[in-house]
Design an enzyme around this catalytic site. Structure first.
Site, PDB file in Angstrom:
ATOM      1  N   GLY A   1      -6.089  10.942   0.046  1.00 29.92           N
ATOM      2  CA  GLY A   1      -7.171  10.397   0.878  1.00 29.92           C
ATOM      3  C   GLY A   1      -7.310  11.200   2.164  1.00 29.92           C
ATOM      4  O   GLY A   1      -6.307  11.612   2.741  1.00 29.92           O
TER       5      GLY A   1
ATOM      6  N   ARG B   1      -7.930  13.885  -5.612  1.00 33.36           N
ATOM      7  CA  ARG B   1      -6.730  13.438  -6.322  1.00 33.36           C
ATOM      8  C   ARG B   1      -6.739  14.214  -7.642  1.00 33.36           C
ATOM      9  O   ARG B   1      -7.783  14.389  -8.263  1.00 33.36           O
ATOM     10  CB  ARG B   1      -6.775  11.936  -6.550  1.00 33.36           C
ATOM     11  CG  ARG B   1      -7.019  11.188  -5.227  1.00 33.36           C
ATOM     12  CD  ARG B   1      -6.327   9.866  -5.147  1.00 33.36           C
ATOM     13  NE  ARG B   1      -6.870   9.080  -4.034  1.00 33.36           N
ATOM     14  CZ  ARG B   1      -6.204   8.821  -2.910  1.00 33.36           C
ATOM     15  NH1 ARG B   1      -5.004   9.300  -2.710  1.00 33.36           N
ATOM     16  NH2 ARG B   1      -6.759   8.065  -1.974  1.00 33.36           N
TER      17      ARG B   1
ATOM     18  N   ASP C   1       2.760  10.968   0.614  1.00 33.05           N
ATOM     19  CA  ASP C   1       3.930  11.104  -0.268  1.00 33.05           C
ATOM     20  C   ASP C   1       3.600  11.788  -1.599  1.00 33.05           C
ATOM     21  O   ASP C   1       4.361  12.625  -2.073  1.00 33.05           O
ATOM     22  CB  ASP C   1       4.470   9.710  -0.612  1.00 33.05           C
ATOM     23  CG  ASP C   1       5.403   9.200   0.464  1.00 33.05           C
ATOM     24  OD1 ASP C   1       5.788   9.979   1.341  1.00 33.05           O
ATOM     25  OD2 ASP C   1       5.746   7.998   0.402  1.00 33.05           O
TER      26      ASP C   1
ATOM     27  N   THR D   1      -2.236  10.688   6.629  1.00 36.72           N
ATOM     28  CA  THR D   1      -2.715   9.461   5.983  1.00 36.72           C
ATOM     29  C   THR D   1      -2.944   8.391   7.036  1.00 36.72           C
ATOM     30  O   THR D   1      -2.170   8.275   7.984  1.00 36.72           O
ATOM     31  CB  THR D   1      -1.724   8.926   4.921  1.00 36.72           C
ATOM     32  OG1 THR D   1      -2.170   7.617   4.513  1.00 36.72           O
ATOM     33  CG2 THR D   1      -0.308   8.799   5.419  1.00 36.72           C
TER      34      THR D   1
ATOM     35  N   ASP E   1      -2.478   5.378   6.497  1.00 41.94           N
ATOM     36  CA  ASP E   1      -1.678   4.204   6.133  1.00 41.94           C
ATOM     37  C   ASP E   1      -0.345   4.084   6.893  1.00 41.94           C
ATOM     38  O   ASP E   1       0.271   3.011   6.858  1.00 41.94           O
ATOM     39  CB  ASP E   1      -1.369   4.206   4.626  1.00 41.94           C
ATOM     40  CG  ASP E   1      -2.626   4.223   3.772  1.00 41.94           C
ATOM     41  OD1 ASP E   1      -3.661   3.720   4.235  1.00 41.94           O
ATOM     42  OD2 ASP E   1      -2.566   4.731   2.637  1.00 41.94           O
TER      43      ASP E   1
ATOM     44  N   ASP F   1       2.380   5.125   5.963  1.00 40.60           N
ATOM     45  CA  ASP F   1       3.370   4.664   4.978  1.00 40.60           C
ATOM     46  C   ASP F   1       4.299   5.774   4.500  1.00 40.60           C
ATOM     47  O   ASP F   1       4.787   5.738   3.372  1.00 40.60           O
ATOM     48  CB  ASP F   1       2.644   4.008   3.786  1.00 40.60           C
ATOM     49  CG  ASP F   1       1.732   4.990   3.066  1.00 40.60           C
ATOM     50  OD1 ASP F   1       1.471   6.087   3.610  1.00 40.60           O
ATOM     51  OD2 ASP F   1       1.285   4.680   1.950  1.00 40.60           O
TER      52      ASP F   1
ATOM     53  N   ARG G   1      -3.207   0.687   1.581  1.00 47.38           N
ATOM     54  CA  ARG G   1      -2.613   0.766   0.241  1.00 47.38           C
ATOM     55  C   ARG G   1      -1.560  -0.334   0.088  1.00 47.38           C
ATOM     56  O   ARG G   1      -1.894  -1.493   0.282  1.00 47.38           O
ATOM     57  CB  ARG G   1      -2.029   2.154  -0.013  1.00 47.38           C
ATOM     58  CG  ARG G   1      -2.053   2.490  -1.500  1.00 47.38           C
ATOM     59  CD  ARG G   1      -1.375   3.759  -1.842  1.00 47.38           C
ATOM     60  NE  ARG G   1      -2.119   4.924  -1.403  1.00 47.38           N
ATOM     61  CZ  ARG G   1      -2.097   6.096  -2.017  1.00 47.38           C
ATOM     62  NH1 ARG G   1      -1.387   6.260  -3.105  1.00 47.38           N
ATOM     63  NH2 ARG G   1      -2.781   7.103  -1.559  1.00 47.38           N
TER      64      ARG G   1
HETATM   65  P1  ADP Z   1      -1.162  10.821  -1.003  1.00 49.92           P
HETATM   66  O1  ADP Z   1      -0.818  12.250  -0.903  1.00 49.92           O
HETATM   67  O2  ADP Z   1      -2.042  10.360   0.115  1.00 49.92           O
HETATM   68  O3  ADP Z   1       0.064   9.941  -1.201  1.00 49.92           O
HETATM   69  P2  ADP Z   1      -1.773  10.551  -3.837  1.00 49.92           P
HETATM   70  O4  ADP Z   1      -0.603   9.684  -4.133  1.00 49.92           O
HETATM   71  O5  ADP Z   1      -3.069  10.232  -4.493  1.00 49.92           O
HETATM   72  O6  ADP Z   1      -2.095  10.610  -2.269  1.00 49.92           O
HETATM   73  O7  ADP Z   1      -1.355  12.041  -4.200  1.00 49.92           O
HETATM   74  C1  ADP Z   1      -2.228  13.108  -3.943  1.00 49.92           C
HETATM   75  C2  ADP Z   1      -2.094  14.141  -5.003  1.00 49.92           C
HETATM   76  O8  ADP Z   1      -0.757  14.678  -5.006  1.00 49.92           O
HETATM   77  C3  ADP Z   1      -2.276  13.655  -6.432  1.00 49.92           C
HETATM   78  O9  ADP Z   1      -3.636  13.509  -6.793  1.00 49.92           O
HETATM   79  C4  ADP Z   1      -1.608  14.760  -7.222  1.00 49.92           C
HETATM   80  O10 ADP Z   1      -2.437  15.896  -7.292  1.00 49.92           O
HETATM   81  C5  ADP Z   1      -0.415  15.090  -6.323  1.00 49.92           C
HETATM   82  N1  ADP Z   1       0.756  14.357  -6.813  1.00 49.92           N
HETATM   83  C6  ADP Z   1       1.001  13.024  -6.717  1.00 49.92           C
HETATM   84  N2  ADP Z   1       2.147  12.687  -7.335  1.00 49.92           N
HETATM   85  C7  ADP Z   1       2.656  13.838  -7.849  1.00 49.92           C
HETATM   86  C8  ADP Z   1       3.839  14.165  -8.603  1.00 49.92           C
HETATM   87  N3  ADP Z   1       4.726  13.240  -8.966  1.00 49.92           N
HETATM   88  N4  ADP Z   1       4.029  15.468  -8.935  1.00 49.92           N
HETATM   89  C9  ADP Z   1       3.147  16.414  -8.578  1.00 49.92           C
HETATM   90  N5  ADP Z   1       2.025  16.167  -7.868  1.00 49.92           N
HETATM   91  C10 ADP Z   1       1.773  14.913  -7.501  1.00 49.92           C
HETATM   92  O1  F6P Z   2      -4.335   6.386   1.597  1.00 47.98           O
HETATM   93  C1  F6P Z   2      -5.516   6.128   2.285  1.00 47.98           C
HETATM   94  C2  F6P Z   2      -6.327   5.088   1.561  1.00 47.98           C
HETATM   95  O2  F6P Z   2      -7.538   4.899   2.271  1.00 47.98           O
HETATM   96  C3  F6P Z   2      -5.620   3.753   1.333  1.00 47.98           C
HETATM   97  O3  F6P Z   2      -5.625   2.941   2.499  1.00 47.98           O
HETATM   98  C4  F6P Z   2      -6.414   3.211   0.178  1.00 47.98           C
HETATM   99  O4  F6P Z   2      -5.630   2.321  -0.590  1.00 47.98           O
HETATM  100  C5  F6P Z   2      -6.735   4.438  -0.616  1.00 47.98           C
HETATM  101  O5  F6P Z   2      -6.652   5.536   0.263  1.00 47.98           O
HETATM  102  C6  F6P Z   2      -8.110   4.426  -1.258  1.00 47.98           C
HETATM  103  O6  F6P Z   2      -8.207   5.583  -2.033  1.00 47.98           O
HETATM  104  P1  F6P Z   2      -9.556   6.092  -2.712  1.00 47.98           P
HETATM  105  O7  F6P Z   2     -10.233   6.984  -1.729  1.00 47.98           O
HETATM  106  O8  F6P Z   2      -9.072   6.872  -3.897  1.00 47.98           O
HETATM  107  O9  F6P Z   2     -10.372   4.892  -3.055  1.00 47.98           O
END
Ligand code: ADP
Ligand code: F6P
Length: 324
Positions: A15, A76, A107, A129, A131, A133, A175
């Site tokens: 995000g 994503r 993360d 982020t 969040d 978090d 989230r």
């Molecule tokens: P954030 O980085 O904000 O936590 P996401 O959890 O959606 O958001 O992760 C962002 C991107 O990071 C994912 O769309 C994917 O491309 C990559 N990613 C997430 N988890 C993994 C993983 N276990 N291994 C490799 N890449 C990952």
């Molecule tokens: O991580 C940022 C965030 O805005 C969260 O607060 C929310 O749960 C999520 O992203 C929403 O993601 P998306 O843009 O995929 O709907």
């Protein structure tokens, strides 16, 4: 011996968050000053796989420090969790002469950075982020802007809620974490704050609270509900039926992710971005930049992903006591 770095790249992933542009600017400018070539990867890991890679110079990041969103775009990319996809991404990096990447995200994005590091591409993560978090750091880029945006919106809902003597349930993002809800709950003087880390699903106690507050002459009742609990609209219907007090739900949604970053977000993004650039220039890999106990620092990504962070019991208790 540390790998010799000639070219680094920067990407934003997951995000978007206000301040990501300030971080991109800092990574680009500090890396150029460190004598490195700099590239931008568009649309996160998806853009890396599609080879959406551009050269970046100092002027390319002019006039972005104050802008919300991310000029590189974000995405994503679930398939990045697969080993073959990670190997392909590392090959693409080598093809474009990219020795190291700064990954700005949460993360999930760090897990991608860890995977790339295992494939021989140096990586450094930056916490981006709204969040808050991410366990290894007390601060994440975007949180400050998001809470200020949400706080102002909640103030507005409160005006109309008081005028109509209504109860308002206002749902904020986060989230699975309740940081935005807790901060806004305290800053907006909410009567109830519902966060996933603490909520016991005892709706009756909220209902009793509303009825008691009415008896004491309170004209409004603000409930801040975290996205991790959700269901604000059905909750509003049940509360109205049980209390007889008109109850409305407002879901703030994506407005919390946009807008010009606050001074604090620009400051943290700039310092953390420069720090990340220096780590890569020193040949470091698999690190994440953090702010902990008042200082900037860095951790191994694997270690960072294993850390845990708790909502402060004291802050939650203060919120409860001040709302009485
Ligand atoms: P954030 O980085 O904000 O936590 P996401 O959890 O959606 O958001 O992760 C962002 C991107 O990071 C994912 O769309 C994917 O491309 C990559 N990613 C997430 N988890 C993994 C993983 N276990 N291994 C490799 N890449 C990952
Ligand atoms: O991580 C940022 C965030 O805005 C969260 O607060 C929310 O749960 C999520 O992203 C929403 O993601 P998306 O843009 O995929 O709907």
């Amino acid at each position: 011996m540390a790998k010799k770095i000639n070219t680094i790249a920067v990407l934003t992933s997951g995000g978007d968050a206000p301040g990501m542009n300030a971080a991109i600017r800092a990574v680009v400018r500090k890396s150029l000053q460190n004598g490195l070539n700099v590239k931008g990867i568009k649309k996160g890991y998806a853009g890396l796989l599609n080879e959406e890679i551009i050269d970046l110079q100092k002027k390319d990041v002019s006039d972005i420090i104050q802008r919300g969103g991310t000029v590189l775009g974000t995405a994503r990319c679930p398939e990045f969790a697969e080993l073959e996809v990670q190997q392909k991404a590392a090959e693409i990096c080598r093809k474009h002469g990219i020795d190291g990447i700064v990954v700005i995200g949460g993360d999930g994005s760090y897990r991608g950075a860890l995977a790339l590091s295992r494939q021989g591409i140096n990586t450094v993560g930056l916490p981006g982020t709204i969040d808050l978090d991410i366990s290894c750091t007390d601060y994440t880029i975007g949180f400050d802007t998001a809470i200020n945006t949400a706080m102002q919106a909640i103030d507005k809902v409160r005006d109309t809620s008081s005028s109509h003597e209504r109860c308002s349930i206002i749902e904020v993002m986060g989230r699975n974490a309740g940081y935005i809800a807790l901060w806004c709950g305290i800053a907006n003087g909410a009567e109830d704050i519902l966060i996933p880390e603490k909520y016991d699903y005892n709706e009756q106690s909220i209902i009793n609270n509303i009825i008691n507050n009415r008896k004491r002459g309170k004209t409004h009742h603000i409930i801040i509900n975290a996205e991790g609990i959700g269901h604000s609209t059905s909750m509003a219907r049940r509360i109205e039926a049980a209390t007889g007090v008109e109850t409305r739900a407002t879901i703030l949604g994506y407005m919390q992710r946009g807008g010009s970053p606050t001074c604090k977000d620009r400051f943290f993004a700039s310092v953390m971005g420069a720090y990340a650039a220096d780590l890569l220039a020193d040949g470091k890999t698999n690190r994440v930049v953090c702010h902990k106990n008042g200082d900037f620092c860095d951790f191994d990504i694997e270690e960072a992903l294993q850390m845990e962070k708790q909502i402060s019991e004291y802050q939650f208790e203060v919120a409860r006591q001040l709302s009485l």
